[in-house]
Design an enzyme around this catalytic site. Sequence first.
Site, PDB file in Angstrom:
ATOM      1  N   ASP A  67       8.127 -10.631 -14.911  1.00  9.58           N
ATOM      2  CA  ASP A  67       7.728 -10.956 -13.546  1.00  9.58           C
ATOM      3  C   ASP A  67       6.462 -11.801 -13.516  1.00  9.58           C
ATOM      4  O   ASP A  67       5.816 -12.021 -14.542  1.00  9.58           O
ATOM      5  CB  ASP A  67       7.542  -9.665 -12.723  1.00  9.58           C
ATOM      6  CG  ASP A  67       6.760  -8.582 -13.474  1.00  9.58           C
ATOM      7  OD1 ASP A  67       6.137  -8.891 -14.500  1.00  9.58           O
ATOM      8  OD2 ASP A  67       6.777  -7.425 -13.034  1.00  9.58           O
ATOM      9  N   ASP A 136       4.935   4.288  -8.475  1.00 13.23           N
ATOM     10  CA  ASP A 136       6.022   4.587  -7.531  1.00 13.23           C
ATOM     11  C   ASP A 136       7.395   4.521  -8.211  1.00 13.23           C
ATOM     12  O   ASP A 136       8.431   4.490  -7.541  1.00 13.23           O
ATOM     13  CB  ASP A 136       5.961   3.651  -6.312  1.00 13.23           C
ATOM     14  CG  ASP A 136       6.105   2.169  -6.683  1.00 13.23           C
ATOM     15  OD1 ASP A 136       6.381   1.864  -7.865  1.00 13.23           O
ATOM     16  OD2 ASP A 136       5.955   1.315  -5.788  1.00 13.23           O
ATOM     17  N   HIS A 138       8.602   2.084 -10.158  1.00 12.64           N
ATOM     18  CA  HIS A 138       9.248   0.774 -10.299  1.00 12.64           C
ATOM     19  C   HIS A 138       9.266   0.285 -11.746  1.00 12.64           C
ATOM     20  O   HIS A 138       8.418   0.665 -12.543  1.00 12.64           O
ATOM     21  CB  HIS A 138       8.604  -0.281  -9.378  1.00 12.64           C
ATOM     22  CG  HIS A 138       7.231  -0.736  -9.772  1.00 12.64           C
ATOM     23  ND1 HIS A 138       6.167  -0.713  -8.902  1.00 12.64           N
ATOM     24  CD2 HIS A 138       6.744  -1.262 -10.925  1.00 12.64           C
ATOM     25  CE1 HIS A 138       5.095  -1.203  -9.513  1.00 12.64           C
ATOM     26  NE2 HIS A 138       5.412  -1.529 -10.735  1.00 12.64           N
ATOM     27  N   GLU A 143      10.468  -2.667  -6.545  1.00 12.67           N
ATOM     28  CA  GLU A 143       9.856  -1.589  -5.775  1.00 12.67           C
ATOM     29  C   GLU A 143      10.934  -0.660  -5.207  1.00 12.67           C
ATOM     30  O   GLU A 143      12.112  -1.036  -5.155  1.00 12.67           O
ATOM     31  CB  GLU A 143       9.025  -2.197  -4.646  1.00 12.67           C
ATOM     32  CG  GLU A 143       7.845  -3.041  -5.131  1.00 12.67           C
ATOM     33  CD  GLU A 143       6.684  -2.199  -5.673  1.00 12.67           C
ATOM     34  OE1 GLU A 143       6.920  -1.085  -6.177  1.00 12.67           O
ATOM     35  OE2 GLU A 143       5.536  -2.683  -5.597  1.00 12.67           O
TER      36      GLU A 143
HETATM   37  C1  GLP Z   1       3.060  -3.873 -12.723  1.00 12.29           C
HETATM   38  C2  GLP Z   1       4.129  -4.590 -13.539  1.00 12.29           C
HETATM   39  C3  GLP Z   1       5.031  -3.601 -14.236  1.00 12.29           C
HETATM   40  C4  GLP Z   1       4.212  -2.571 -14.982  1.00 12.29           C
HETATM   41  C5  GLP Z   1       3.334  -1.824 -14.002  1.00 12.29           C
HETATM   42  C6  GLP Z   1       2.503  -0.719 -14.653  1.00 12.29           C
HETATM   43  O1  GLP Z   1       3.519  -3.423 -11.524  1.00 12.29           O
HETATM   44  N1  GLP Z   1       4.916  -5.445 -12.708  1.00 12.29           N
HETATM   45  O2  GLP Z   1       5.887  -4.294 -15.130  1.00 12.29           O
HETATM   46  O3  GLP Z   1       5.068  -1.675 -15.639  1.00 12.29           O
HETATM   47  O4  GLP Z   1       2.467  -2.783 -13.424  1.00 12.29           O
HETATM   48  O5  GLP Z   1       1.346  -1.245 -15.198  1.00 12.29           O
HETATM   49  P1  GLP Z   1       0.249  -0.423 -15.983  1.00 12.29           P
HETATM   50  O6  GLP Z   1       0.695  -0.432 -17.393  1.00 12.29           O
HETATM   51  O7  GLP Z   1      -1.009  -1.241 -15.811  1.00 12.29           O
HETATM   52  O8  GLP Z   1       0.170   0.902 -15.381  1.00 12.29           O
END
Ligand code: GLP
Length: 262
Positions: A67, A136, A138, A143
């Site tokens: 993404d 959440d 995702h 989402e």
């Molecule tokens: C973002 C990314 C996800 C990732 C999530 C958790 O939302 N789009 O791909 O898994 O963050 O990130 P973190 O590892 O910083 O908790």
Amino acid sequence: MRVIIRKNAQAACVTAARLIASLIHQKPDAVLGLATGGTPVNCYAELIRLHRCGELDFSRVTSFNLDEYVGLPREHAQSFYSFMHENFFNHVNIDPSRIHLPNGNAEDLTKACDEYEQSIACAGGIDLQLLGIGSDGHIAFNEPGSSLASRTRVKTLCHETIRDNARFFGSEAAVPRLSVTMGVGSIMDARQCLLLVTGEKKAAAIRSAIEGPVTSQVTASALQFHRFATAVLDEPAASWLSRKSHCDFAESSMPDPDEILR
Ligand code: GLP
């Protein structure tokens, strides 16, 4: 789903990196799906270390990131393009022409999303998709409420995600509201999925994803339908799993991924 539980976040990141390394050893021209966020940073650090020791060659590897934010210049310190270069690509011998990230600045975003899907297909599909989880539930930026059949498209971030990611931007107001993200369906097409999750803050999300019902309200739960999904967790992230001891028991009869390359 295979569930591997490690003592702490560093150990979980090393295990995830070794599973990726093992794939590249078997298939030097592997197509990797890559993820951003705080969690995978030490997984990338281990892959870099293995590369520097001469154990891992990325010259024939192709990558596709999950993404990107919409409207954030590529050079912005918080773009996923910058994140990936800083934390991984700049430190290994991956061919820059084989690196792909969604373009959040395309004039025609719908067309760019379709082209991204086509490039993945042209590369032969993703062999291993690395994933994290949002608080959440995702995966990527899918989402709650995202279709479990979704493909790469524009998605609006939820307030919880904006709040979580504000730590990278200094304030909630500075977090972009829109993203371009691979869909749940695009992720499910990967031949293997590797979900790396650490920290107690993710314990509720990971319990819903692994032990809860499959629902578009927790898009990571779709992985229950994947034939080759592995979750690598640290103890705090696994602490809400009701079948945690069975996971440890089942793993004790499996080859230890950490032994690869030792
Ligand atoms: C973002 C990314 C996800 C990732 C999530 C958790 O939302 N789009 O791909 O898994 O963050 O990130 P973190 O590892 O910083 O908790």
